[in-house]
Scaffold this motif. Structure first.
Motif, short mmCIF file in Angstrom:
data_model
loop_
_atom_site.label_atom_id
_atom_site.label_comp_id
_atom_site.label_asym_id
_atom_site.label_seq_id
_atom_site.Cartn_x
_atom_site.Cartn_y
_atom_site.Cartn_z
N UNK A 1 0.85 -1.20 0.00
CA UNK A 1 0.00 0.00 0.00
C UNK A 1 0.88 1.24 0.00
N UNK A 2 0.38 2.34 -0.56
CA UNK A 2 1.17 3.58 -0.54
C UNK A 2 1.58 4.02 0.85
N UNK A 3 0.78 3.70 1.85
CA UNK A 3 1.08 4.11 3.21
C UNK A 3 2.25 3.35 3.82
N UNK A 4 2.75 2.33 3.12
CA UNK A 4 3.92 1.58 3.61
C UNK A 4 5.23 2.32 3.37
N UNK A 5 5.18 3.40 2.61
CA UNK A 5 6.39 4.12 2.22
C UNK A 5 6.59 5.39 3.02
N UNK A 6 7.86 5.73 3.26
CA UNK A 6 8.16 6.92 4.05
C UNK A 6 9.03 7.93 3.32
N UNK A 7 9.63 7.55 2.20
CA UNK A 7 10.45 8.47 1.42
C UNK A 7 9.93 8.47 -0.01
N UNK A 8 9.88 9.67 -0.61
CA UNK A 8 9.26 9.83 -1.93
C UNK A 8 10.12 10.68 -2.85
N UNK A 9 10.08 10.35 -4.13
CA UNK A 9 10.68 11.20 -5.13
C UNK A 9 9.72 12.29 -5.54
N UNK A 10 10.15 13.10 -6.50
CA UNK A 10 9.34 14.24 -6.93
C UNK A 10 8.32 13.86 -7.99
#
Length: 125
Positions: free
Chosen positions: A108-117
């Protein structure tokens, strides 16, 4: 933390292909599961593909199974999304994302903590 920079988006025709790349900086890349999340205008974020730290485990959304492939090269600190048989409904901003080390294979998207642009993918009909 890990910094992420996507590239490879652009305009493609229906049935075409692209390869999205995500270059990561930081010493913990090889310990983290990675993923690609997309968001189309007016729609919720969708996790389209994820891969665990070693590449042995992957996840794909039903909407892209058989068409998209996620891979990673830990020596190059890079994760890829190979997108084939593109459809107009694949048009979206595609974000590369990194999960914390405690998560093996994100779902799920909520599993991630770092994001690109993000990088825009537009598929013409």
């Amino acid at each position: 933390q890990v910094q992420l920079v996507e590239s490879g988006g652009g305009l493609a025709q229906t049935g075409g292909s692209l390869r999205l790349s995500c270059a990561a900086s930081g010493r913990t890349f090889s310990n983290r599961a990675m993923g690609w999340v997309r968001q189309a205008p007016g729609k919720d974020r969708e996790l389209v593909a994820a891969i665990n730290w070693s590449g042995a485990s992957t996840y794909y959304a039903n909407s892209v199974k058989g068409r998209f492939t996620i891979t990673r090269d830990n020596a190059r600190n890079t994760v890829y999304l190979h997108v084939n048989s593109l459809k107009p409904e694949d048009t979206a901003v595609y974000y590369c994302a990194a999960a914390p080390t405690v998560i093996n294979t994100p779902h799920a998207p909520t599993d991630f903590t770092s994001w690109g642009q993000g990088t825009q993918v537009t598929v013409s009909s």
